[in-house]
Structure formats: C-alpha cells, structure tokens
Design an enzyme around this catalytic site. Structure first.
Site, PDB file in Angstrom:
ATOM      1  N   LYS B 181       8.977  54.256 -29.159  1.00 24.58           N
ATOM      2  CA  LYS B 181       8.678  52.933 -29.713  1.00 24.58           C
ATOM      3  C   LYS B 181       7.664  53.113 -30.829  1.00 24.58           C
ATOM      4  CE  LYS B 181       5.599  50.541 -29.492  1.00 24.58           C
ATOM      5  NZ  LYS B 181       4.300  50.322 -30.238  1.00 24.58           N
ATOM      6  N   THR B 192       0.538  54.714 -33.967  1.00 21.17           N
ATOM      7  CA  THR B 192       0.970  53.961 -32.768  1.00 21.17           C
ATOM      8  C   THR B 192       2.383  54.116 -32.495  1.00 21.17           C
ATOM      9  OG1 THR B 192      -0.586  52.226 -32.848  1.00 21.17           O
ATOM     10  CG2 THR B 192       1.259  51.807 -31.514  1.00 21.17           C
ATOM     11  N   GLU B 278       7.412  47.852 -39.354  1.00 26.46           N
ATOM     12  CA  GLU B 278       7.258  46.394 -39.318  1.00 26.46           C
ATOM     13  C   GLU B 278       7.682  45.755 -40.636  1.00 26.46           C
ATOM     14  OE1 GLU B 278       3.230  46.021 -38.003  1.00 26.46           O
ATOM     15  OE2 GLU B 278       3.805  46.027 -35.889  1.00 26.46           O
TER      16      GLU B 278
END
Lengths: 405, 405
Positions: B181, B192, B278
């Site tokens: 992820k 992240t 994103e």
C-alpha cells in the site's frame, strides 16, 4: 530590529544615492508588458554576487559571474520572458550582445555591464528584441523608475517586490535598496530567483561579497516554494560609495550595522518571494528552537517549510501536526523525537513528541492567518533557525501545468 | 525478464505454499471498510525487513524491527486508518497488545507476530477495536483471501496492489508473492509504504535480508510521489521453506534466479505504488543512461521523477524539457551539461544540452501516455538507472488539504 538602528524607507533600488533604473517593453512577454529592466550606478560600484548551485547554469549567469569576479560594475540589464538557459554556445553570444548594447548606449565599459535573465528554459533568446529596446531603456533611466524596473523582472510573480532601508554609520546615513523576482522553482541555495541590491556605502568588493554570502544563508537560502533549484538564480549587490562613509571593514561595528541593514533587505525580499510562491495563498514561517547546531535548525526548519504534505495541509487548514514532526524526522537534523514540542500559531499541538488534546477550531484559525507560524522546539540544544515557505494549492498545479503554453 | 526464468501468476501473498491471509473491518476506517489484515505462515518463516530512514519511527516499526532481528516470524497483523506514530510510550504498548491478541488467538509465540500500521499520525491507536477484531481475522484466514488483505491495508490508495511470480530453481518451483500500500508520502528510502512479501523458498534469515536490501535499492527506493519520507514505512519478507528447494546460498545461480523473482515482485509493487500516487493520472518512468556511476544515475533519475515542476508539466502535457535538465542539474549527479540528450517518449527534445526543434503535438501525445517515459542520456559513463513517479495534479492538493477532516 529596533528603529534607531534601521529605518525602512520607500524607493527600492534607486533609494541609495547615485542609482537610476528603468523598465520597458521589449516584446519578450505577451501583451506589451514591461519585460526589460536596466539598473545604472552613476559611478563604478563594487560588485558582489551569489549564484545558483545547479550544475546547469544559464549563459547570462556564466557571463555575470566572470564580470563580478573582476570587482566593479556600472549597470545591470535584466530581461524576463526567456531564461537564456540550455541554449548552447549561442546563449553566451546573446548574453554578450545584450551587454554590448547597454555599454554602447551608455558609453561605459562592456565588462562593467552585468546580465540576468528569467523565463522559459531551452528556447533561444530573441536578443534582437533586447538590443532594439536598450536605447529606450537608457532614455527612461530615472530615480523614480524603480517600480517599473521591479515590474519588468516579474514572471509568474503577482506583485513587484522592493524594499529600502537606511542605517546610521557614525556620522553618515547609508542607504540600501533592493528588488527581487521569483515565485516558482524557489528552494534553498538560490533557486529561480533574481535579486538586486544597491547601496551607496563605501565598501570593497571583497567585504561586500563576504557580507552578502552571510546574509543569504539566513534569508534567501531559507525560503522554499517547490524544491526546484533553477539554472538562473542570482543575487547581485552594487555599492557605489556615494554616501561617503569611512570604508566598512570586517569585524567592526560599522560592518555589523551595515550587515543588519543588508540582512533586513535580504530577509524582506526573501519573505516577499515565499509569500508570492506560485499559487500560494499564505506565507508559512517555521521557526525551530533548541537545535543542537545552527545547521540542524536550518535543516529542520527548511524541511517543514518544504514538505508538500504539510503545505497542502496548510492550504486545507488541517492541523495535521504529525506531518510537521515527520518532516523534521527526515530532515537530517539530529534530535530526540521524544522531546519535541510543536506549536501552530499559539496552539500547542504536541508535547515531547506525542499528541496533545487541542482545540481544532482554534488551530484552524491559526492556519488561516497570514503568515501561518509554526514553532518546533527540539529541546536538544541552543540554536535557532527560521525558514519561509507557502501553501501548496490548486493554482500551483494550474500554473505549472501550462507554463509554456 | 524472459518467460522461462520467471512466470507471473495470480494469488498475491498467498500464492506461495503454506500462507493464508484475511482482511476484516475493525472500525478504524469509516463506513465499515476492511482495515485489518492478517497474514499467517503455517510454519515458522525466516524473516527480513527494510525500514524507514526517518528519525521519527512509529511504535509498530520499533517493535517489528526488534522481532525481525530475531530471525523468525509466523504472522503479521496490519491495520490501516491509524499509524500509531508520535503516540508516546502508549504507542508501543498498543502495538504489543495487537500482537498479543494475534498470538493468543493462533496459539503462537508473541515474538513471532509482526505489527504494521498506516494512517493518521499523532492520534492514539484505538487498540481495543483491533483486539476485538482479531478473532474474526483469524477465523477468516484462507488461501483465497489475499485480495481482502491487500484491500484492508489501503489508505488513500485507489487500487489494491498485489503480485506473484514463480521461479524454477533446478528441480523445484519456488513461488514469491507480495502486496503493498502507499500513495502519499512516497519518496526514496522507504516512504509511507507498507509491503509484505511471502515465499516458500528455503533461504536463511540472513541471505533473505541481503537479497531484500539489494532489491529495494533498485525498486522501492527509486519511486517518489511527494518527497515526504514517512514514519511507518516497512517492507517485510517471510520465507517458510515449504517449496523444499536446496537452501539458497549467496553467490550461486539459485540466488541469482531467486533474486530476479524478488526484484520482479518489488519492482511490480513499486510501480503500482507510484502509478497510484495521490491524485496521479499517469506513471512517469525516468531512465538515465550514460551516468558516470550507478549513484549518479540514481540521483539524476530520482531528481527528475521527483521535480514538482516537471510533474505538474506532465499533468498539463507541456513538453517543458528545460525542467528535466534543470532537475538533473540540481540532483547532485556529476555530468557535463553540454553533452546531455533528452527524449520524451520517442521524441528527442534536446541534444548536447541545447534545444532541438521538435514536433510539439507529437510530444504532447507522448505526455498523454501511461506511463510517460523520459530518457536522459548523460553521455558521461556507462551506468544506468530508472526511477518512477507520477504527475502532480489538483487532486493531490485536494486529498492532502483535507486528509484528516
């Protein structure tokens, strides 16, 4: 900065004695906007410069760096609309041609004309437009045209940027003025940013260079807009000595006073640049206290001011303080995460590296102010540093998605 | 990668023999979405891990790193919705409590349960929700639930990410599977991002660690979304030996074949993460050839893939190649700007560091493809490197302007 040391005055780059400026339209920008600035000292001035650290350096920068190293300059010709970068050997010829046109029109030595460019990279400079416009730029030279000059150097800037201050050196009032442009590609170590500082102080080329380098480290090198360091950045300073003060020598009180004035000019221009970051709605001011060394403080402050995630959170008024601590964590600064306190404006959001219960509404108000202030106390040492940035907005993406088209 | 060496198969993390997975809703995400993943090896597995370089490290990472260093693991419990980072001493207790719930329900040693978390930073973990949900996660463990697990670890990811490959090692077919992820805070050196790799190969903890580190340097450490390195990143690998191959030893042909499989799993997951950055609409693949050293190539490739200005230009389909050269220039790589060639897709836009006349429409077509490929030939040496990123869009700003709210 107390008022008896330092007085802010109007007048920009022509506030010091013996400087004139102009801004005319050479046809490099669309819609006949002013795009060519000329700055002239009536007498030869000691010159100093600080330049981009990018390995790719634009032709005007290469030329100007050589000439500044000689120590004296009379004029600076600056165009916006085309950076004359990545333009091969022709680029240097075009930069020289620009300076020759100025030297001819003013009857001054060509080696004393400095050249700066900003705008699109990789497109040959339409130098004939500049050469054609130089006589008009010379004709328009005047004390009162400082604002036209600062408008001519703008690219995506929304507002012209200028400042002037006065410092009392013993019996003599010395004036410093400055103008700058830059709103994208702004990052530590001289990013797409042009700044020009003038002063009537008596100071040598070498001492001016030393003071300029020192002032840049705490001002221009502490702002960040998007992490990109440009090919064209430069900061030039010209000191023509017309104030008639006793020469400023290193490690004297006069040097300290002059340095305060220079730092004020640099800091004011740097903050104007960060505030006018492409698409920005608010200035972000990040202060780090309690750093082990100045370098640790600078790394930490710049990292927070440059974090895309935190910048977007400021735009959204979201008190996502974890992103602040996270950015300090990857900054390279040495510190203990379990001792860090964080404040957004007046609201303390973290203590000793962990969450505090805080008033979200009050924090959102703090994030709506301009500037947004962030204080990070590392509690690891006695050093402090401040960095400036801006929020990351839809408009940054819009502007940079279609810069050339 | 030829088909006889390597075969891509379905099945994700449970494709290798002896692994089961599940994904259930513990109530950490809104709307009863799955947010708790459990991964189990039927037998103790050799464990290896690579972790964030951020000085601020989340509690589950601290715990997992200690346990992986012991060499063996049976299970991994992963929650999304809360990163359990910057949560003080309570954070570590909560991570231990999560692992204890798993150990109790499965009757396995607590030290063999690894813990990972992702989500908002600085908010205490609602650990009781996890403890309550663990029995359901255990009950749901099955070969076919690999996709539920990969869905449960998503945060702002738009798509679950999994892959599996098979490698023939002599007589034995060895299988490797993976899930990952990550879509914000993605930057070199483990940002992240959570990734979990399983294999039924017989390989020791130490050799697996060596292979994993090597594969990460050319895959996960070559992707960048926004320059932020997170507090929670980790990549874990578990090898349970159920394939029964002769043990894989360093500097053997078997090691090389296994490494190719591992690299393929890592690269596939890394590209999926970059593609799903994103707000991203397109993957950007930047290859640098002719670098003096591998490190120069990696610096240059990552710098271009990470440039906000170039990323925004890709979003706007603007062939602003000057930003590519500029990003190489400030990357820290050693090269000669006057020898650089640049291609966007099939269109050469610069030669020897200077502009070429090129077909703007064709370049815009190249910038519309997915992935957008950029080739930079430094012509300074014989090394090559590839980095992956994504375009910078309005949606990146929207997502990160209101992540918590």
């Amino acid at each position: 900065m107390t008022e008896n040391i330092l007085q802010v005055i109007p007048g920009g780059v022509t506030a010091p004695k013996g400087f004139m400026a102009s801004g005319v339209a050479a046809g490099l920008k669309k819609n006949n906007k002013v795009d060519l600035a000329l700055l002239l000292s009536e007498t030869p001035a000691a010159a100093a410069g600080v330049y981009t650290t990018n390995l790719v350096q634009a032709a005007p920068l290469v030329l100007t760096r050589q000439r500044v190293a000689e120590g004296l300059a009379r004029a600076v010709i600056i165009n916006a609309g085309n950076a004359n970068a990545c333009t091969g050997s022709r680029g240097l010829q075009d930069a020289i041609a620009s300076s020759r046109a100025v030297a001819t029109a003013l009857a001054i030595p060509e080696e004393q004309v400095l050249v700066a460019s900003t705008g699109v990279i990789g497109v040959p400079l339409p130098v004939e437009k500049i050469v054609d416009a130089v006589p008009r730029a010379v004709e328009a030279l005047a004390k009162e045209n400082h604002m036209a000059a600062s408008q001519a150097i703008m690219t995506t800037d929304l507002v012209p940027k200028e400042v002037a201050v006065q410092v009392q050196l013993g019996e003599t009032l010395v004036t410093l003025g400055g103008m700058a442009k830059g709103s994208g590609m702004i990052h530590p170590n001289m990013a797409t940013m042009l700044a020009f500082i003038t002063t009537d102080a008596v100071i040598s080329h070498g001492v001016l260079q030393q003071a300029l380098k020192q002032a840049v480290d705490s001002s221009f090198n502490m702002i960040t807009v998007d992490g990109d360091t440009s090919t064209n950045d430069m900061l030039l300073a010209l000191a023509n000595g017309q104030a008639g003060n006793p020469e400023i020598l290193p490690e004297t009180e006069a040097y300290q006073l002059f340095y305060q004035g220079l730092l004020e000019v640099c800091s004011a221009l740097a903050k104007m640049i960060a505030r006018d970051g492409e698409g920005a709605t608010r200035l972000i001011e990040v202060t780090v206290n309690g750093a082990l060394t100045l370098q640790d403080g600078q790394k930490a402050a710049r990292s927070v001011a440059g974090s895309n995630l935190f910048k977007a959170a400021v735009f959204g008024k979201d008190a996502n303080w974890g992103r602040i601590l996270c950015a300090v964590g990857y900054s390279g600064a040495t510190f203990d995460p379990s001792t860090v306190d964080i404040f957004i404006g007046e609201v303390q959001v973290a203590q000793d590296g962990a969450a505090l219960e805080f008033d979200e509404e009050k924090a959102a108000v703090m994030l709506s102010q301009d500037p947004v202030t962030v204080l990070v106390d590392l509690k690891s040492g006695a050093s402090s540093a401040t960095a400036w940035g801006c929020d990351l907005t839809y408009d940054y993406v819009r502007i940079n998605g279609s810069y050339r088209t």
